[in-house]
Design a protein around this motif. Structure first.
Motif, PDB file in Angstrom:
ATOM      1  N   MET A  96       0.841  -1.175   0.000  1.00 56.98           N
ATOM      2  CA  MET A  96       0.000   0.000   0.000  1.00 56.98           C
ATOM      3  C   MET A  96       0.886   1.237   0.000  1.00 56.98           C
ATOM      4  SD  MET A  96      -2.948   1.090   2.736  1.00 56.98           S
ATOM      5  CE  MET A  96      -1.958   0.835   4.174  1.00 56.98           C
ATOM      6  N   GLU A  97       0.591   2.150  -0.919  1.00 55.24           N
ATOM      7  CA  GLU A  97       1.359   3.391  -1.018  1.00 55.24           C
ATOM      8  C   GLU A  97       0.431   4.570  -0.728  1.00 55.24           C
ATOM      9  OE1 GLU A  97       3.644   5.992  -4.423  1.00 55.24           O
ATOM     10  OE2 GLU A  97       3.350   3.851  -4.748  1.00 55.24           O
ATOM     11  N   LEU A  98       0.860   5.427   0.174  1.00 54.54           N
ATOM     12  CA  LEU A  98       0.099   6.603   0.551  1.00 54.54           C
ATOM     13  C   LEU A  98       0.550   7.791  -0.282  1.00 54.54           C
ATOM     14  CD1 LEU A  98      -1.822   8.073   2.558  1.00 54.54           C
ATOM     15  CD2 LEU A  98       0.198   8.423   3.992  1.00 54.54           C
ATOM     16  N   GLU A  99      -0.416   8.514  -0.849  1.00 51.56           N
ATOM     17  CA  GLU A  99      -0.117   9.734  -1.578  1.00 51.56           C
ATOM     18  C   GLU A  99      -0.755  10.907  -0.839  1.00 51.56           C
ATOM     19  OE1 GLU A  99      -1.185   9.495  -5.668  1.00 51.56           O
ATOM     20  OE2 GLU A  99       0.343   7.997  -6.093  1.00 51.56           O
ATOM     21  N   VAL A 100       0.012  11.981  -0.675  1.00 54.20           N
ATOM     22  CA  VAL A 100      -0.448  13.171   0.028  1.00 54.20           C
ATOM     23  C   VAL A 100      -0.298  14.373  -0.893  1.00 54.20           C
ATOM     24  CG1 VAL A 100      -0.077  14.646   2.029  1.00 54.20           C
ATOM     25  CG2 VAL A 100       0.274  12.184   2.237  1.00 54.20           C
ATOM     26  N   ASP A 101      -1.393  15.078  -1.103  1.00 53.07           N
ATOM     27  CA  ASP A 101      -1.383  16.304  -1.901  1.00 53.07           C
ATOM     28  C   ASP A 101      -1.518  17.474  -0.935  1.00 53.07           C
ATOM     29  OD1 ASP A 101      -1.785  18.478  -3.537  1.00 53.07           O
ATOM     30  OD2 ASP A 101      -3.252  17.477  -4.829  1.00 53.07           O
ATOM     31  N   ARG A 102      -0.385  17.992  -0.471  1.00 56.88           N
ATOM     32  CA  ARG A 102      -0.391  19.065   0.521  1.00 56.88           C
ATOM     33  C   ARG A 102      -1.077  20.322   0.004  1.00 56.88           C
ATOM     34  NH1 ARG A 102       2.872  19.567   4.840  1.00 56.88           N
ATOM     35  NH2 ARG A 102       3.645  21.584   4.112  1.00 56.88           N
ATOM     36  N   ARG A 153      -3.841  20.422  -1.594  1.00 57.35           N
ATOM     37  CA  ARG A 153      -5.292  20.267  -1.416  1.00 57.35           C
ATOM     38  C   ARG A 153      -5.709  20.272   0.041  1.00 57.35           C
ATOM     39  NH1 ARG A 153      -7.971  15.761  -5.103  1.00 57.35           N
ATOM     40  NH2 ARG A 153      -9.795  16.836  -4.276  1.00 57.35           N
ATOM     41  N   CYS A 154      -4.782  20.087   0.943  1.00 60.56           N
ATOM     42  CA  CYS A 154      -5.081  19.985   2.374  1.00 60.56           C
ATOM     43  C   CYS A 154      -5.696  21.286   2.884  1.00 60.56           C
ATOM     44  CB  CYS A 154      -3.807  19.664   3.154  1.00 60.56           C
ATOM     45  SG  CYS A 154      -4.066  19.521   4.937  1.00 60.56           S
ATOM     46  N   ASP A 178       0.789  14.208  11.073  1.00 58.58           N
ATOM     47  CA  ASP A 178       0.866  15.369  11.947  1.00 58.58           C
ATOM     48  C   ASP A 178       0.511  16.576  11.080  1.00 58.58           C
ATOM     49  OD1 ASP A 178       1.239  16.948  14.168  1.00 58.58           O
ATOM     50  OD2 ASP A 178       3.371  16.528  14.379  1.00 58.58           O
ATOM     51  N   GLN A 179       0.493  17.749  11.676  1.00 57.75           N
ATOM     52  CA  GLN A 179       0.247  18.976  10.938  1.00 57.75           C
ATOM     53  C   GLN A 179       1.388  19.940  11.195  1.00 57.75           C
ATOM     54  OE1 GLN A 179      -3.786  19.266  12.724  1.00 57.75           O
ATOM     55  NE2 GLN A 179      -4.387  19.920  10.674  1.00 57.75           N
ATOM     56  N   ASP A 180       1.762  20.691  10.151  1.00 63.22           N
ATOM     57  CA  ASP A 180       2.816  21.685  10.317  1.00 63.22           C
ATOM     58  C   ASP A 180       2.245  22.936  10.987  1.00 63.22           C
ATOM     59  OD1 ASP A 180       1.528  23.182   8.318  1.00 63.22           O
ATOM     60  OD2 ASP A 180       3.004  22.706   6.783  1.00 63.22           O
ATOM     61  N   ASP A 181       3.031  23.976  11.103  1.00 62.74           N
ATOM     62  CA  ASP A 181       2.607  25.197  11.785  1.00 62.74           C
ATOM     63  C   ASP A 181       1.414  25.875  11.116  1.00 62.74           C
ATOM     64  OD1 ASP A 181       4.567  24.835  13.685  1.00 62.74           O
ATOM     65  OD2 ASP A 181       5.995  26.181  12.714  1.00 62.74           O
ATOM     66  N   GLU A 182       1.198  25.574   9.852  1.00 59.56           N
ATOM     67  CA  GLU A 182       0.067  26.156   9.123  1.00 59.56           C
ATOM     68  C   GLU A 182      -1.138  25.220   9.095  1.00 59.56           C
ATOM     69  OE1 GLU A 182       1.583  27.265   5.302  1.00 59.56           O
ATOM     70  OE2 GLU A 182       2.937  28.749   6.155  1.00 59.56           O
ATOM     71  N   GLY A 183      -1.020  24.071   9.754  1.00 57.80           N
ATOM     72  CA  GLY A 183      -2.113  23.112   9.805  1.00 57.80           C
ATOM     73  C   GLY A 183      -2.151  22.131   8.664  1.00 57.80           C
ATOM     74  N   ILE A 184      -1.155  22.155   7.798  1.00 56.63           N
ATOM     75  CA  ILE A 184      -1.125  21.281   6.622  1.00 56.63           C
ATOM     76  C   ILE A 184      -0.539  19.925   7.011  1.00 56.63           C
ATOM     77  CG2 ILE A 184      -0.268  21.039   4.255  1.00 56.63           C
ATOM     78  CD1 ILE A 184      -2.313  23.328   4.708  1.00 56.63           C
ATOM     79  N   VAL A 185      -1.115  18.882   6.450  1.00 56.63           N
ATOM     80  CA  VAL A 185      -0.724  17.510   6.779  1.00 56.63           C
ATOM     81  C   VAL A 185       0.749  17.239   6.473  1.00 56.63           C
ATOM     82  CG1 VAL A 185      -1.464  16.592   4.530  1.00 56.63           C
ATOM     83  CG2 VAL A 185      -1.366  15.081   6.510  1.00 56.63           C
ATOM     84  N   PRO A 210     -11.643  15.587   4.318  1.00 55.48           N
ATOM     85  CA  PRO A 210     -12.671  16.350   3.628  1.00 55.48           C
ATOM     86  C   PRO A 210     -12.212  16.981   2.302  1.00 55.48           C
ATOM     87  CG  PRO A 210     -11.844  17.592   5.499  1.00 55.48           C
ATOM     88  CD  PRO A 210     -11.216  16.225   5.560  1.00 55.48           C
ATOM     89  N   SER A 211     -10.921  17.141   2.119  1.00 51.15           N
ATOM     90  CA  SER A 211     -10.442  17.773   0.885  1.00 51.15           C
ATOM     91  C   SER A 211      -9.959  16.776  -0.152  1.00 51.15           C
ATOM     92  CB  SER A 211      -9.298  18.736   1.207  1.00 51.15           C
ATOM     93  OG  SER A 211      -8.182  18.018   1.702  1.00 51.15           O
ATOM     94  N   GLY A 212      -9.867  15.508   0.227  1.00 56.37           N
ATOM     95  CA  GLY A 212      -9.363  14.494  -0.703  1.00 56.37           C
ATOM     96  C   GLY A 212      -7.864  14.589  -0.919  1.00 56.37           C
ATOM     97  N   ALA A 213      -7.159  15.140   0.059  1.00 58.84           N
ATOM     98  CA  ALA A 213      -5.707  15.309  -0.069  1.00 58.84           C
ATOM     99  C   ALA A 213      -4.936  14.005   0.120  1.00 58.84           C
ATOM    100  CB  ALA A 213      -5.216  16.340   0.957  1.00 58.84           C
ATOM    101  N   LEU A 214      -5.598  12.986   0.640  1.00 60.70           N
ATOM    102  CA  LEU A 214      -4.949  11.696   0.878  1.00 60.70           C
ATOM    103  C   LEU A 214      -5.539  10.638  -0.038  1.00 60.70           C
ATOM    104  CD1 LEU A 214      -5.135  11.701   4.780  1.00 60.70           C
ATOM    105  CD2 LEU A 214      -3.262  12.516   3.346  1.00 60.70           C
ATOM    106  N   SER A 215      -4.685   9.756  -0.524  1.00 66.74           N
ATOM    107  CA  SER A 215      -5.163   8.627  -1.320  1.00 66.74           C
ATOM    108  C   SER A 215      -4.226   7.442  -1.120  1.00 66.74           C
ATOM    109  CB  SER A 215      -5.253   8.994  -2.802  1.00 66.74           C
ATOM    110  OG  SER A 215      -3.991   9.363  -3.304  1.00 66.74           O
TER     111      SER A 215
END
Length: 60
Positions: A1-7, A9-10, A25-32, A52-57
């Motif tokens: 399984m490979e995780l894709e993150v579209d920061r 879209r977060c 986790d989230q950075d200082d701006e709240g982004i994944v 909710p934003s579909g940033a993870l797949s």
């Protein structure tokens, strides 16, 4: 399984952190950020499904 993150879209809702705090986790701006390799656990799948934003797949 490979995780894709579209920061780009977060929206910083934090559902990923609530579902899989060992992986996300989230950075200082709240982004994944990914802090650990995701296993095949249900927590990561829940995080992807509740984002909710579909940033993870997942790719199997």
């Amino acid at each position: 399984m490979e995780l894709e993150v579209d920061r780009g879209r977060c929206v910083g809702a934090g559902q990923c952190v609530l579902n899989a705090p060992d992986v996300f986790d989230q950075d200082d701006e709240g982004i994944v950020t990914v802090v650990a390799e995701p296993g095949s656990g249900v927590e990561v799948r829940d995080a992807v499904q509740t984002c909710p934003s579909g940033a993870l797949s997942l790719k199997d």
